[in-house]
Scaffold this motif. Sequence first.
Motif, PDB file in Angstrom:
ATOM      1  N   ARG A  19       0.828  -1.203   0.000  1.00  0.00           N
ATOM      2  CA  ARG A  19       0.000   0.000   0.000  1.00  0.00           C
ATOM      3  C   ARG A  19       0.867   1.259   0.000  1.00  0.00           C
ATOM      4  NH1 ARG A  19      -3.421   1.270   5.127  1.00  0.00           N
ATOM      5  NH2 ARG A  19      -1.408   2.106   5.663  1.00  0.00           N
ATOM      6  N   THR A  20       1.894   1.273   0.837  1.00  0.00           N
ATOM      7  CA  THR A  20       2.799   2.418   0.892  1.00  0.00           C
ATOM      8  C   THR A  20       3.536   2.586  -0.427  1.00  0.00           C
ATOM      9  OG1 THR A  20       3.062   2.162   3.281  1.00  0.00           O
ATOM     10  CG2 THR A  20       4.746   3.444   2.133  1.00  0.00           C
ATOM     11  N   ALA A  21       3.981   1.489  -1.015  1.00  0.00           N
ATOM     12  CA  ALA A  21       4.678   1.556  -2.298  1.00  0.00           C
ATOM     13  C   ALA A  21       3.773   2.140  -3.381  1.00  0.00           C
ATOM     14  CB  ALA A  21       5.169   0.171  -2.706  1.00  0.00           C
ATOM     15  N   VAL A  22       2.519   1.736  -3.395  1.00  0.00           N
ATOM     16  CA  VAL A  22       1.575   2.264  -4.386  1.00  0.00           C
ATOM     17  C   VAL A  22       1.322   3.753  -4.131  1.00  0.00           C
ATOM     18  CG1 VAL A  22      -0.823   2.162  -5.182  1.00  0.00           C
ATOM     19  CG2 VAL A  22       0.476   0.049  -4.863  1.00  0.00           C
ATOM     20  N   GLU A  23       1.159   4.134  -2.864  1.00  0.00           N
ATOM     21  CA  GLU A  23       0.895   5.535  -2.525  1.00  0.00           C
ATOM     22  C   GLU A  23       2.064   6.436  -2.915  1.00  0.00           C
ATOM     23  OE1 GLU A  23       0.110   5.370   1.654  1.00  0.00           O
ATOM     24  OE2 GLU A  23      -1.976   4.758   1.379  1.00  0.00           O
ATOM     25  N   LEU A  24       3.300   5.981  -2.644  1.00  0.00           N
ATOM     26  CA  LEU A  24       4.487   6.803  -2.901  1.00  0.00           C
ATOM     27  C   LEU A  24       5.061   6.622  -4.290  1.00  0.00           C
ATOM     28  CD1 LEU A  24       6.339   6.325   0.508  1.00  0.00           C
ATOM     29  CD2 LEU A  24       4.822   8.199  -0.181  1.00  0.00           C
ATOM     30  N   GLY A  25       4.742   5.495  -4.935  1.00  0.00           N
ATOM     31  CA  GLY A  25       5.287   5.220  -6.256  1.00  0.00           C
ATOM     32  C   GLY A  25       6.697   4.674  -6.223  1.00  0.00           C
ATOM     33  N   LYS A  26       7.135   4.243  -5.026  1.00  0.00           N
ATOM     34  CA  LYS A  26       8.475   3.678  -4.918  1.00  0.00           C
ATOM     35  C   LYS A  26       8.512   2.647  -3.801  1.00  0.00           C
ATOM     36  CE  LYS A  26      10.048   7.530  -2.079  1.00  0.00           C
ATOM     37  NZ  LYS A  26      11.027   8.595  -1.940  1.00  0.00           N
ATOM     38  N   TRP A  27       9.488   1.752  -3.901  1.00  0.00           N
ATOM     39  CA  TRP A  27       9.693   0.716  -2.899  1.00  0.00           C
ATOM     40  C   TRP A  27      10.386   1.319  -1.683  1.00  0.00           C
ATOM     41  CZ3 TRP A  27       6.766  -3.202  -3.698  1.00  0.00           C
ATOM     42  CH2 TRP A  27       6.494  -3.651  -4.993  1.00  0.00           C
ATOM     43  N   PRO A  28      10.390   0.627  -0.552  1.00  0.00           N
ATOM     44  CA  PRO A  28      11.056   1.170   0.637  1.00  0.00           C
ATOM     45  C   PRO A  28      12.532   1.513   0.426  1.00  0.00           C
ATOM     46  CG  PRO A  28       9.666  -0.673   1.275  1.00  0.00           C
ATOM     47  CD  PRO A  28       9.666  -0.615  -0.236  1.00  0.00           C
ATOM     48  N   ASP A  29      13.203   0.835  -0.515  1.00  0.00           N
ATOM     49  CA  ASP A  29      14.615   1.140  -0.774  1.00  0.00           C
ATOM     50  C   ASP A  29      14.794   2.345  -1.698  1.00  0.00           C
ATOM     51  OD1 ASP A  29      13.937   0.160  -3.282  1.00  0.00           O
ATOM     52  OD2 ASP A  29      15.364  -1.505  -3.242  1.00  0.00           O
ATOM     53  N   GLY A  30      13.671   2.954  -2.137  1.00  0.00           N
ATOM     54  CA  GLY A  30      13.737   4.158  -2.972  1.00  0.00           C
ATOM     55  C   GLY A  30      13.609   3.913  -4.462  1.00  0.00           C
ATOM     56  N   ASN A  31      13.680   2.664  -4.897  1.00  0.00           N
ATOM     57  CA  ASN A  31      13.532   2.373  -6.329  1.00  0.00           C
ATOM     58  C   ASN A  31      12.081   2.587  -6.754  1.00  0.00           C
ATOM     59  OD1 ASN A  31      16.204   1.584  -6.956  1.00  0.00           O
ATOM     60  ND2 ASN A  31      15.846  -0.401  -5.982  1.00  0.00           N
ATOM     61  N   PRO A  32      11.881   3.256  -7.885  1.00  0.00           N
ATOM     62  CA  PRO A  32      10.508   3.496  -8.343  1.00  0.00           C
ATOM     63  C   PRO A  32       9.840   2.209  -8.829  1.00  0.00           C
ATOM     64  CG  PRO A  32      12.078   4.334  -9.945  1.00  0.00           C
ATOM     65  CD  PRO A  32      12.879   3.856  -8.770  1.00  0.00           C
ATOM     66  N   LEU A  33       8.523   2.147  -8.660  1.00  0.00           N
ATOM     67  CA  LEU A  33       7.744   1.024  -9.179  1.00  0.00           C
ATOM     68  C   LEU A  33       7.605   1.175 -10.681  1.00  0.00           C
ATOM     69  CD1 LEU A  33       6.724   1.115  -6.120  1.00  0.00           C
ATOM     70  CD2 LEU A  33       4.646   0.103  -6.997  1.00  0.00           C
ATOM     71  N   THR A  34       7.686   0.076 -11.389  1.00  0.00           N
ATOM     72  CA  THR A  34       7.379   0.107 -12.817  1.00  0.00           C
ATOM     73  C   THR A  34       5.859   0.186 -12.946  1.00  0.00           C
ATOM     74  OG1 THR A  34       7.181  -2.295 -13.018  1.00  0.00           O
ATOM     75  CG2 THR A  34       9.393  -1.339 -13.322  1.00  0.00           C
ATOM     76  N   ALA A  35       5.390   0.482 -14.124  1.00  0.00           N
ATOM     77  CA  ALA A  35       3.942   0.549 -14.350  1.00  0.00           C
ATOM     78  C   ALA A  35       3.294  -0.795 -14.031  1.00  0.00           C
ATOM     79  CB  ALA A  35       3.652   0.957 -15.792  1.00  0.00           C
ATOM     80  N   GLU A  36       3.953  -1.890 -14.422  1.00  0.00           N
ATOM     81  CA  GLU A  36       3.414  -3.225 -14.155  1.00  0.00           C
ATOM     82  C   GLU A  36       3.400  -3.534 -12.655  1.00  0.00           C
ATOM     83  OE1 GLU A  36       4.087  -7.874 -15.524  1.00  0.00           O
ATOM     84  OE2 GLU A  36       5.608  -6.376 -16.008  1.00  0.00           O
ATOM     85  N   GLN A  37       4.460  -3.171 -11.952  1.00  0.00           N
ATOM     86  CA  GLN A  37       4.511  -3.385 -10.507  1.00  0.00           C
ATOM     87  C   GLN A  37       3.421  -2.581  -9.795  1.00  0.00           C
ATOM     88  OE1 GLN A  37       8.581  -2.196  -9.829  1.00  0.00           O
ATOM     89  NE2 GLN A  37       9.265  -4.317  -9.632  1.00  0.00           N
ATOM     90  N   LYS A  38       3.224  -1.351 -10.228  1.00  0.00           N
ATOM     91  CA  LYS A  38       2.199  -0.506  -9.603  1.00  0.00           C
ATOM     92  C   LYS A  38       0.814  -1.101  -9.827  1.00  0.00           C
ATOM     93  CE  LYS A  38       0.883   4.235  -8.839  1.00  0.00           C
ATOM     94  NZ  LYS A  38       1.248   5.629  -8.977  1.00  0.00           N
ATOM     95  N   GLU A  39       0.531  -1.536 -11.035  1.00  0.00           N
ATOM     96  CA  GLU A  39      -0.769  -2.128 -11.348  1.00  0.00           C
ATOM     97  C   GLU A  39      -1.011  -3.402 -10.534  1.00  0.00           C
ATOM     98  OE1 GLU A  39      -3.033  -4.195 -15.126  1.00  0.00           O
ATOM     99  OE2 GLU A  39      -1.550  -2.633 -15.519  1.00  0.00           O
ATOM    100  N   ASN A  40      -0.009  -4.288 -10.508  1.00  0.00           N
ATOM    101  CA  ASN A  40      -0.152  -5.540  -9.759  1.00  0.00           C
ATOM    102  C   ASN A  40      -0.262  -5.296  -8.258  1.00  0.00           C
ATOM    103  OD1 ASN A  40      -0.035  -7.052 -12.119  1.00  0.00           O
ATOM    104  ND2 ASN A  40       2.172  -7.345 -11.984  1.00  0.00           N
ATOM    105  N   SER A  41       0.521  -4.354  -7.753  1.00  0.00           N
ATOM    106  CA  SER A  41       0.470  -4.035  -6.320  1.00  0.00           C
ATOM    107  C   SER A  41      -0.885  -3.437  -5.948  1.00  0.00           C
ATOM    108  CB  SER A  41       1.595  -3.064  -5.955  1.00  0.00           C
ATOM    109  OG  SER A  41       2.851  -3.659  -6.166  1.00  0.00           O
TER     110      SER A  41
END
Length: 91
Positions: A19-41
């Motif tokens: 949920r946090t990754a989707v809200e911020l658009g990045k993983w806890p380590d700071g790497n951005p989510l890809t479009a596919e990762q965001k959709e799946n998450s």
Amino acid sequence: MSFQQVVANMPREVYERLRTAVELGKWPDGNPLTAEQKENSMQAVLAWQSMHNDNPEFMTIAKGGELVLKSKSELRRQFRDEQEITRLKPE
């Protein structure tokens, strides 16, 4: 194992990280989510909420799949009823 089975067995901690990754658009380590990762998450977060969310907040999915949209008055009442920690008077 199906997507629904994986989500049903997903621990709350994993849900909160997704949920946090989707809200911020990045993983806890700071790497951005890809479009596919965001959709799946996002799909996993919504599915988890529909299965486990007994106390839905504003604009979430409640247990059973119902979309919850709380009004301003409901949110005020919710926060007013919480225990007050301190109140300061501005000078």
